[in-house]
Design a protein around this motif. Structure first.
Motif: not given
Ligand code: PBG
Length: 325
Positions: A87-89, A128-130, A211-212, A218-221
């Protein structure tokens, strides 16, 4: 006098006995950590097509697999979970009966001596996989910290021995340390993925762990592969927040980073020989282009020579067998 022909470096290379005596770097089985994938929905092991020889394991069989690996002398495993529901979280990441929490309990029954390290990151659990929570299309740092800390705590409550945050949010080591200490787990070490690059070498892992990221990357973290001074800042931040061990990831394209980290702190340094590094070697070996055993030993020795105390590697069981024979 101090030059050829008086000096002959080949004198110390004449046979295996003498080469063994002057060898500078050693690879031992107790320096190896084996990553494992546990998928909630499975009833049979399922091979990951981009990682020959590596499986997603069902909960029912994970204890037996860890026991097999422990019998080879491997002291520690690193667990990744693939939940049925996302889910989202990433709720399943910190649920008492999540896939990792259940896996830990089963491993502790079947292989109680094995050190269980858990990967702490939301990306396998979010729709969302982030690696954190999203608002307005970006991963929110501070809002993700509480969830990551809850995830670490739930792993430790289930019996994990070491937690390994891999999300790359700022402040996560401190947030995890605080929550663990508040709950009486001040003896649980944190192995931080301190220096983790945004790498193409994670490709096969994302198939393995599902987990794509569903949008963006992921470049912002995660870190820019071009930077090494910044790696030392990441290191400093994790040291100040109480990390017990630090990691550099990936390993092969970052041997200079491993060396710099080694030279700039006194903590144990771990290198992660990641999925893409494994798959490249396997593919070449399957084609008969390289000698797998020789190349794997050379790579892992190189990572040790660069300064890593321990190595996380999908080759661990094979290497354990080679070191025995
Ligand atoms: C989770 C995580 C990843 C890896 C370890 N933990 C994937 C990623 O950051 O995209 C990669 C491991 C490997 O490639 O073997 N965040």
């Amino acid at each position: 006098m101090n030059t050829f022909p008086h000096v002959r470096l080949r004198r110390l290379r004449q046979n295996e006995k003498i080469r063994g005596m002057v060898r500078e770097t050693h690879l031992r089985v107790d320096q190896l950590i084996y990553p494992l994938f546990i998928a909630e929905g499975l009833t049979e092991p399922s091979e990951i097509s981009s990682m020959p020889g590596i499986m997603q394991w069902p909960l029912d069989q994970i204890g037996g697999e860890v026991k097999r690996v422990a019998d080879l002398g491997i002291p520690a495993v690193l667990l990744f979970g693939i939940p049925n529901e996302k889910d989202e979280v990433g709720s399943q990441a910190y649920s008492e009966h999540g896939v990792i929490q259940e896996a830990i309990r089963r491993i502790k029954v079947e292989s109680p001596e094995t050190l269980i390290i858990t990967d702490v990151c939301l990306c396998e659990y979010t729709s969302h996989g982030h690696c954190g929570v999203i608002h307005n299309g970006t991963v929110q740092n501070d809002e993700s910290l509480n969830l990551l800390a809850q995830m670490a705590l739930s792993h430790v409550e289930a019996g994990a021995d070491i937690v390994a945050p891999s999300d790359m949010m700022d402040g996560r080591v401190g947030a995890i340390r605080l929550l663990l200490d508040e709950h009486g787990f001040n003896q649980t070490p944190i192995m931080s993925y301190s220096v983790k690059y945004a790498s193409g070498f994670y490709g096969p892992f994302r198939e393995a762990a599902g987990s794509t990221p569903q949008f963006g990357d992921r470049r912002a973290y995660q870190m820019d592969p071009a930077n090494v001074r910044e790696a030392l800042r990441e290191l400093e931040q994790d040291l100040s927040e109480g990390a017990d061990m630090v990691m550099v990831k990936p390993a092969l394209s970052y041997l200079d980073v491993i060396r710099q980290v080694r030279d700039n702190c006194d903590l144990p340094v771990i290198a992660y020989n990641v999925s893409g590094e494994y798959s490249m070697v396997k593919a070449a070996a399957q084609n008969g282009w390289i000698d797998e055993q020789r190349v794997v030993m050379e790579i892992l020795t190189g990572i040790r020579r660069a300064g890593a105390d321990m190595i996380i590697t999908y080759f661990a069981p094979e290497v354990a067998q080679w070191l025995r024979s």
